[in-house]
Motif scaffolding. Structure first.
Motif, PDB file in Angstrom:
ATOM      1  N   PRO A  33     -32.424   5.474  36.193  1.00  0.00           N
ATOM      2  CA  PRO A  33     -31.911   4.325  35.433  1.00  0.00           C
ATOM      3  C   PRO A  33     -31.519   3.139  36.304  1.00  0.00           C
ATOM      4  N   GLU A  34     -31.526   3.315  37.606  1.00  0.00           N
ATOM      5  CA  GLU A  34     -31.171   2.204  38.503  1.00  0.00           C
ATOM      6  C   GLU A  34     -32.282   1.153  38.585  1.00  0.00           C
ATOM      7  N   ASN A  35     -33.490   1.516  38.184  1.00  0.00           N
ATOM      8  CA  ASN A  35     -34.600   0.558  38.198  1.00  0.00           C
ATOM      9  C   ASN A  35     -34.639  -0.242  36.894  1.00  0.00           C
ATOM     10  N   GLU A  36     -35.417  -1.341  36.902  1.00  0.00           N
ATOM     11  CA  GLU A  36     -35.636  -2.133  35.704  1.00  0.00           C
ATOM     12  C   GLU A  36     -37.087  -1.940  35.260  1.00  0.00           C
ATOM     13  N   TYR A  37     -37.267  -1.650  33.981  1.00  0.00           N
ATOM     14  CA  TYR A  37     -38.580  -1.374  33.426  1.00  0.00           C
ATOM     15  C   TYR A  37     -38.891  -2.427  32.359  1.00  0.00           C
ATOM     16  N   TRP A  38     -39.807  -3.338  32.682  1.00  0.00           N
ATOM     17  CA  TRP A  38     -40.123  -4.466  31.798  1.00  0.00           C
ATOM     18  C   TRP A  38     -41.466  -4.221  31.113  1.00  0.00           C
ATOM     19  N   LEU A  39     -41.434  -4.074  29.811  1.00  0.00           N
ATOM     20  CA  LEU A  39     -42.661  -3.889  29.034  1.00  0.00           C
ATOM     21  C   LEU A  39     -43.152  -5.244  28.531  1.00  0.00           C
ATOM     22  N   TYR A  40     -44.423  -5.554  28.811  1.00  0.00           N
ATOM     23  CA  TYR A  40     -45.013  -6.818  28.376  1.00  0.00           C
ATOM     24  C   TYR A  40     -46.025  -6.553  27.266  1.00  0.00           C
ATOM     25  N   ALA A  41     -45.793  -7.183  26.127  1.00  0.00           N
ATOM     26  CA  ALA A  41     -46.680  -6.982  24.975  1.00  0.00           C
ATOM     27  C   ALA A  41     -47.081  -8.334  24.397  1.00  0.00           C
ATOM     28  N   PRO A  42     -48.315  -8.446  23.896  1.00  0.00           N
ATOM     29  CA  PRO A  42     -48.795  -9.740  23.391  1.00  0.00           C
ATOM     30  C   PRO A  42     -48.171 -10.167  22.071  1.00  0.00           C
ATOM     31  N   ALA A  43     -47.704  -9.201  21.273  1.00  0.00           N
ATOM     32  CA  ALA A  43     -47.154  -9.557  19.964  1.00  0.00           C
ATOM     33  C   ALA A  43     -46.161  -8.499  19.512  1.00  0.00           C
ATOM     34  N   TYR A  44     -45.197  -8.935  18.720  1.00  0.00           N
ATOM     35  CA  TYR A  44     -44.161  -8.035  18.223  1.00  0.00           C
ATOM     36  C   TYR A  44     -44.685  -7.198  17.055  1.00  0.00           C
ATOM     37  N   ARG A  45     -44.235  -5.940  17.003  1.00  0.00           N
ATOM     38  CA  ARG A  45     -44.474  -5.096  15.842  1.00  0.00           C
ATOM     39  C   ARG A  45     -43.280  -4.173  15.680  1.00  0.00           C
ATOM     40  N   GLU A  46     -42.831  -4.010  14.456  1.00  0.00           N
ATOM     41  CA  GLU A  46     -41.712  -3.110  14.201  1.00  0.00           C
ATOM     42  C   GLU A  46     -42.080  -1.700  14.659  1.00  0.00           C
ATOM     43  N   ASN A  47     -41.231  -1.126  15.508  1.00  0.00           N
ATOM     44  CA  ASN A  47     -41.527   0.178  16.081  1.00  0.00           C
ATOM     45  C   ASN A  47     -40.212   0.894  16.366  1.00  0.00           C
ATOM     46  N   GLN A  48     -39.827   1.794  15.478  1.00  0.00           N
ATOM     47  CA  GLN A  48     -38.539   2.460  15.605  1.00  0.00           C
ATOM     48  C   GLN A  48     -38.463   3.342  16.835  1.00  0.00           C
TER      49      GLN A  48
END
Length: 381
Positions: A33-48
């Motif tokens: 958890p000490e690292n940063e994990y950045w997810l890059y996505a082209p568009a938003y979608r509801e995802n529980q």
């Protein structure tokens, strides 16, 4: 470390590559958890599923979309090329393409190292299952990623061999890191849950199970044909998204008088799948070709015997105590299923299968992936 990911499928897909993408990032954030994990996505979608993962990470995981109005309008182009500037701006140290591809020209961003996960080269192995356009696109993206990534993660030894064979990539540029499956499958459903699931989906008292998209490559027709050689009280449950291939199954079912013994389910929530597995007597997976075969691990974790096909990587997923047959051997498949019904064989396959499945843990996958990142950043590989 600040690590970037191609998050398109983590956001938009709810099976397969989407599950893998979320599994990797969730596992890494849980064990590092000490690292940063950045997810890059082209568009938003509801995802529980994704929203829950981000919340549980307590800030370690974040999701990012195009911020410039121009890239918002051309989100697909942003993902394959425009993201290059975004990665530099965000001080990403390493970018991981989670699904066979990397942004084009990423090799020109000297500040950002890159890793790509290659799941399979099925579009080359089984080219007849893909249109010409799809084959050309998949091959271009995959070849580019393999050539320009600083390192490659293959999901199996089988996939590693394919990468070497088709693209001429040196073996030392490829690490095999196995994926595990959702820990839900290791939890035994209570009697009430099993009864509820059987009632909700009208499941028969006795059934064999297969899970996966109902398409030609998955080869469900062979299981349906094998039903002619199995006891009448034993049914087949097929869980997966249907394609046009399903009509071939239904045509055979009508001719063979099997309509009442084969049941199709799709759109099943992940919370119900473990109970469906655990109520089955045998899991059957005669896929002609796979990159790894996560449903096999799900079955082993669920405590049921597995019968799978030879010819690709399924022995890696199922271990030596599962049974394997030629994917087109109908009578051989039926005989293997019957063998799993023998009490002593059944018990041994369950016990040894659970032992084998314990090799594929989130912690192991996270540790090996983080070590890969470290070596790439320190230029050890």
């Amino acid at each position: 470390m600040r690590i970037g990911y191609d998050g398109k499928r983590a956001v938009q897909n709810f099976t397969g590559l989407g599950n893998y993408s979320r599994y990797v990032v969730q596992s890494l954030s849980a064990f590092a958890p000490e690292n940063e994990y950045w997810l890059y996505a082209p568009a938003y979608r509801e995802n529980q599923q994704l929203s829950s993962m981000v919340a549980e990470s307590r800030g370690a995981v974040s999701v990012h979309y195009p911020s410039c109005w121009l890239w918002k309008r051309m989100a697909s182009l942003w993902r394959v090329g425009g993201i290059r500037g975004t990665l530099k701006r965000d001080n990403i140290q390493l970018f991981h393409g989670l699904s066979n591809e990397l942004p084009l020209t990423i090799h020109k961003v000297r500040e950002v190292k890159s890793v790509v996960t290659i799941h399979d080269l099925i579009f080359l192995r089984l080219s007849h299952c893909f249109s010409l356009v799809d084959r050309l696109i998949y091959n271009y993206k995959c070849r580019y990623a393999c050539k320009h990534a600083d390192h490659i993660i293959a999901v199996s030894e089988c996939t590693k061999r394919d990468i070497i064979h088709y693209y001429g990539i040196p073996a030392d540029k490829i690490s095999v890191i196995y994926q595990g499956c959702n820990p839900l499958y290791a939890c035994r459903a209570g009697e009430d849950k099993r009864h509820e699931v059987k009632r909700r989906y009208l499941l028969p008292d006795r059934y064999i199970l297969s899970v996966g998209t109902i398409e030609e490559r998955k080869n469900a027709l062979t299981i349906v044909q094998a039903m002619e050689h199995l006891p009448d009280e034993l049914h087949l449950v097929l869980v997966g998204r249907p394609t046009a291939y399903i009509h071939r199954l239904k045509e055979f079912m009508v001719k063979a008088g099997l309509r009442g013994r084969v049941h199709f389910l799709h759109g099943i929530p992940s919370s119900d799948l473990p109970a469906i597995y655990q109520c089955a007597e045998t899991f059957v997976y005669p896929s002609v070709y796979e990159g790894f075969g996560i449903p096999i691990l799900e079955a082993l974790q669920s405590g049921i015997p597995v019968v799978a096909a030879t010819g690709s990587c399924l022995e890696e997923a199922g271990g030596e105590h599962s049974l394997y047959v030629n994917p087109h051997d109908v009578k051989g498949l039926a005989a293997a299923i019957v063998r799993t019904q023998e009490p002593s064989v059944h018990a041994t396959m369950i016990e040894e299968g659970l032992k084998w499945a314990r090799r594929f843990t989130q912690e192991q996958m996270a540790r090996e992936t983080l070590e890969c990142y470290r070596k790439v950043l320190t230029k050890e590989i």
